[in-house]
Structures are given as C-alpha cells and as structure tokens.
Design a protein around this motif. Sequence first.
Motif, PDB file in Angstrom:
ATOM      1  N   PRO A 101      36.586  25.528  40.514  1.00  0.00           N
ATOM      2  CA  PRO A 101      35.221  24.987  40.460  1.00  0.00           C
ATOM      3  C   PRO A 101      34.866  24.475  41.859  1.00  0.00           C
ATOM      4  O   PRO A 101      35.724  23.969  42.577  1.00  0.00           O
ATOM      5  N   GLU A 102      33.615  24.630  42.249  1.00  0.00           N
ATOM      6  CA  GLU A 102      33.217  24.167  43.575  1.00  0.00           C
ATOM      7  C   GLU A 102      33.471  22.668  43.711  1.00  0.00           C
ATOM      8  O   GLU A 102      33.049  21.872  42.867  1.00  0.00           O
ATOM      9  N   GLY A 103      34.216  22.302  44.732  1.00  0.00           N
ATOM     10  CA  GLY A 103      34.531  20.903  44.952  1.00  0.00           C
ATOM     11  C   GLY A 103      35.742  20.427  44.169  1.00  0.00           C
ATOM     12  O   GLY A 103      36.152  19.268  44.292  1.00  0.00           O
ATOM     13  N   GLY A 104      36.332  21.313  43.375  1.00  0.00           N
ATOM     14  CA  GLY A 104      37.491  20.943  42.568  1.00  0.00           C
ATOM     15  C   GLY A 104      38.761  21.616  43.044  1.00  0.00           C
ATOM     16  O   GLY A 104      38.754  22.386  43.999  1.00  0.00           O
ATOM     17  N   LYS A 105      39.855  21.341  42.371  1.00  0.00           N
ATOM     18  CA  LYS A 105      41.126  21.932  42.758  1.00  0.00           C
ATOM     19  C   LYS A 105      41.355  23.250  42.026  1.00  0.00           C
ATOM     20  O   LYS A 105      40.873  23.445  40.901  1.00  0.00           O
ATOM     21  N   PRO A 106      42.089  24.163  42.636  1.00  0.00           N
ATOM     22  CA  PRO A 106      42.386  25.450  41.995  1.00  0.00           C
ATOM     23  C   PRO A 106      43.232  25.254  40.743  1.00  0.00           C
ATOM     24  O   PRO A 106      44.149  24.434  40.720  1.00  0.00           O
ATOM     25  N   LEU A 107      42.927  26.000  39.690  1.00  0.00           N
ATOM     26  CA  LEU A 107      43.671  25.954  38.442  1.00  0.00           C
ATOM     27  C   LEU A 107      44.080  27.371  38.058  1.00  0.00           C
ATOM     28  O   LEU A 107      43.448  28.337  38.453  1.00  0.00           O
ATOM     29  N   LYS A 108      45.157  27.472  37.282  1.00  0.00           N
ATOM     30  CA  LYS A 108      45.678  28.778  36.896  1.00  0.00           C
ATOM     31  C   LYS A 108      45.300  29.139  35.468  1.00  0.00           C
ATOM     32  O   LYS A 108      45.145  28.275  34.603  1.00  0.00           O
ATOM     33  N   GLY A 109      45.188  30.434  35.226  1.00  0.00           N
ATOM     34  CA  GLY A 109      44.905  30.920  33.885  1.00  0.00           C
ATOM     35  C   GLY A 109      45.511  32.295  33.711  1.00  0.00           C
ATOM     36  O   GLY A 109      45.932  32.927  34.689  1.00  0.00           O
ATOM     37  N   ASP A 110      45.597  32.762  32.471  1.00  0.00           N
ATOM     38  CA  ASP A 110      46.082  34.123  32.232  1.00  0.00           C
ATOM     39  C   ASP A 110      45.424  34.685  30.981  1.00  0.00           C
ATOM     40  O   ASP A 110      44.976  33.941  30.105  1.00  0.00           O
ATOM     41  N   VAL A 111      45.330  36.007  30.940  1.00  0.00           N
ATOM     42  CA  VAL A 111      44.710  36.673  29.810  1.00  0.00           C
ATOM     43  C   VAL A 111      45.471  37.946  29.494  1.00  0.00           C
ATOM     44  O   VAL A 111      45.941  38.635  30.403  1.00  0.00           O
ATOM     45  N   THR A 112      45.638  38.229  28.204  1.00  0.00           N
ATOM     46  CA  THR A 112      46.260  39.472  27.750  1.00  0.00           C
ATOM     47  C   THR A 112      45.301  40.113  26.759  1.00  0.00           C
ATOM     48  O   THR A 112      44.769  39.434  25.872  1.00  0.00           O
ATOM     49  N   THR A 113      45.042  41.401  26.914  1.00  0.00           N
ATOM     50  CA  THR A 113      44.143  42.091  25.998  1.00  0.00           C
ATOM     51  C   THR A 113      44.775  43.377  25.483  1.00  0.00           C
ATOM     52  O   THR A 113      45.645  43.966  26.114  1.00  0.00           O
ATOM     53  N   LYS A 114      44.317  43.800  24.299  1.00  0.00           N
ATOM     54  CA  LYS A 114      44.751  45.065  23.694  1.00  0.00           C
ATOM     55  C   LYS A 114      43.605  45.529  22.797  1.00  0.00           C
ATOM     56  O   LYS A 114      43.343  44.920  21.764  1.00  0.00           O
ATOM     57  N   GLY A 115      42.893  46.560  23.215  1.00  0.00           N
ATOM     58  CA  GLY A 115      41.722  46.984  22.470  1.00  0.00           C
ATOM     59  C   GLY A 115      40.687  45.873  22.461  1.00  0.00           C
ATOM     60  O   GLY A 115      40.303  45.359  23.501  1.00  0.00           O
ATOM     61  N   THR A 116      40.252  45.445  21.268  1.00  0.00           N
ATOM     62  CA  THR A 116      39.280  44.355  21.160  1.00  0.00           C
ATOM     63  C   THR A 116      39.956  42.991  21.015  1.00  0.00           C
ATOM     64  O   THR A 116      39.281  41.969  20.917  1.00  0.00           O
ATOM     65  N   LYS A 117      41.277  42.973  20.989  1.00  0.00           N
ATOM     66  CA  LYS A 117      42.023  41.725  20.847  1.00  0.00           C
ATOM     67  C   LYS A 117      42.286  41.105  22.213  1.00  0.00           C
ATOM     68  O   LYS A 117      42.492  41.812  23.196  1.00  0.00           O
ATOM     69  N   PHE A 118      42.284  39.775  22.275  1.00  0.00           N
ATOM     70  CA  PHE A 118      42.656  39.118  23.515  1.00  0.00           C
ATOM     71  C   PHE A 118      43.228  37.730  23.260  1.00  0.00           C
ATOM     72  O   PHE A 118      42.994  37.119  22.216  1.00  0.00           O
ATOM     73  N   ARG A 119      43.980  37.264  24.230  1.00  0.00           N
ATOM     74  CA  ARG A 119      44.519  35.909  24.211  1.00  0.00           C
ATOM     75  C   ARG A 119      44.334  35.343  25.608  1.00  0.00           C
ATOM     76  O   ARG A 119      44.840  35.886  26.587  1.00  0.00           O
ATOM     77  N   LEU A 120      43.568  34.264  25.712  1.00  0.00           N
ATOM     78  CA  LEU A 120      43.163  33.698  26.991  1.00  0.00           C
ATOM     79  C   LEU A 120      43.626  32.253  27.107  1.00  0.00           C
ATOM     80  O   LEU A 120      43.432  31.460  26.181  1.00  0.00           O
ATOM     81  N   LYS A 121      44.226  31.908  28.214  1.00  0.00           N
ATOM     82  CA  LYS A 121      44.733  30.553  28.422  1.00  0.00           C
ATOM     83  C   LYS A 121      44.190  30.006  29.736  1.00  0.00           C
ATOM     84  O   LYS A 121      44.383  30.605  30.791  1.00  0.00           O
ATOM     85  N   MET A 122      43.479  28.875  29.649  1.00  0.00           N
ATOM     86  CA  MET A 122      42.966  28.231  30.857  1.00  0.00           C
ATOM     87  C   MET A 122      42.427  26.851  30.507  1.00  0.00           C
ATOM     88  O   MET A 122      42.029  26.585  29.368  1.00  0.00           O
ATOM     89  N   ALA A 123      42.467  25.960  31.487  1.00  0.00           N
ATOM     90  CA  ALA A 123      41.880  24.618  31.355  1.00  0.00           C
ATOM     91  C   ALA A 123      42.360  23.853  30.132  1.00  0.00           C
ATOM     92  O   ALA A 123      41.583  23.184  29.452  1.00  0.00           O
TER      93      ALA A 123
END
Length: 216
Positions: free
Chosen positions: A57-79
């Motif tokens: 985010p502008e003015g904020g610290k860098p953060l990590k995230g990850d995403v895995t997808t398969k077809g229309t399925k997904f799993r997202l991790k962040m914040a």
Amino acid sequence: MRKIKISILLLAVSVFLTVASFETRAQGDKKATAILDAMSSKYQKVKSFKALFTYTPEGGKPLKGDVTTKGTKFRLKMAGQEIYNDGKLMATYIKETNEVNYQDFDPTASGDLDPTKIYSAYKKGFKYVFVDEKKVGAQVLETVELTPTNKNSQVSKVQIQVNKADKSINNWKIFQKNGEKVTYKLDQFQPDVAVADNFFTFNAKQYPGVEVVDLR
C-alpha cells in the motif's frame, strides 16, 4: 466481521474466462492490445498455478501473499485472511479473530476478488492504452494503463507492467477513487501445479474453536 478489500485484477489478472469480442478489443489501442493479448495467451495455456506476490500500500510496508488456482477454484492468502473457493462456496477465514465467513460464490459478481480471471480481466469493462517501455535491471517492461468503463467502479485505473521478452506479468498498480494506491509485484509463478480439489475447501476441523458466520 472485519473484511479487507482485495483487488487482484490480473493475478488475478484476474490472471487470471471472458471471450473478447471485436467491440471489446476496440477499447484498446493497437500497441496495448498486442501486449495484453500476448500476455493473456501465455497464461490461458496454464490449467493450474501457484503464485507468490508482494503487495505494498502506498506509504505502507510490503506484505506477502500467495494464490493457488485450478479451473474456477482458488485459494488466496493475504493480509491475515485466507479465502477458499471451491467454485460453489467461498469461505473467508480471518486468523486474528479465528472466524470464517461462508457465502455462495457468484462468478458474475466476484469482480476483482477472483484470481482465476487475472489474465483476461482487461477484455471486458476496461479501456486500455500503452504508456511506455522502460528497462529495469535486465528486463524491459512494457506499461499498459486500464481504465474501467463502469463509472461506479471503486477503481480509477490500473497500470500493468509486462516483461517484453516473455510477456509475463511483472507487477500491477491499482489506483482507487478514494486516493488509495496498492502495488502488486509477482515474485514467483509455478504453472500446472498438482493440487487436489479439497485444497480449495475450508475444513473447520483444522481450526479448533473457529466462529462460523454463515451469510448464505
């Protein structure tokens, strides 16, 4: 329940299923269209993937995230949140409060929250133009700017940088109408990963004491 705004237009880039019509393509100049179509073609060949990214985010610290997808399925991790989507049900788990929010998944209303459409998001609902080409380290990055055609969108514009050599996504920056800006940098991309379907389903048994909020 606390819920953050997760904007992943393109890695969503919504990298990640919309077929572009002639009228849609006409919304971009020739240079921008060529870049985005080449990028889209590259990722559409991938049946599943896992991506690691950094969002700042502008003015904020860098953060990590990850995403895995398969077809229309997904799993997202962040914040501090993890979103499980098995194509029918979406579960948002908040680690801080040990709480999970269940809701039916509507693919037509998922918008920026759907990482399975990152590479084709530009094809519907955006006008786009080529901005510039810059050398950053050993890479040459091409920048394309997208502007939503929907006046009610909370996003004012998105800038995507694509590696000229292989048309892979390097990063994208989202500018919101409220003045907030967030930059997403793609750190690692693993195509065609082997992943079981149950990976995308939230299992409450793995989170003792979890509070369930069912919004269906």
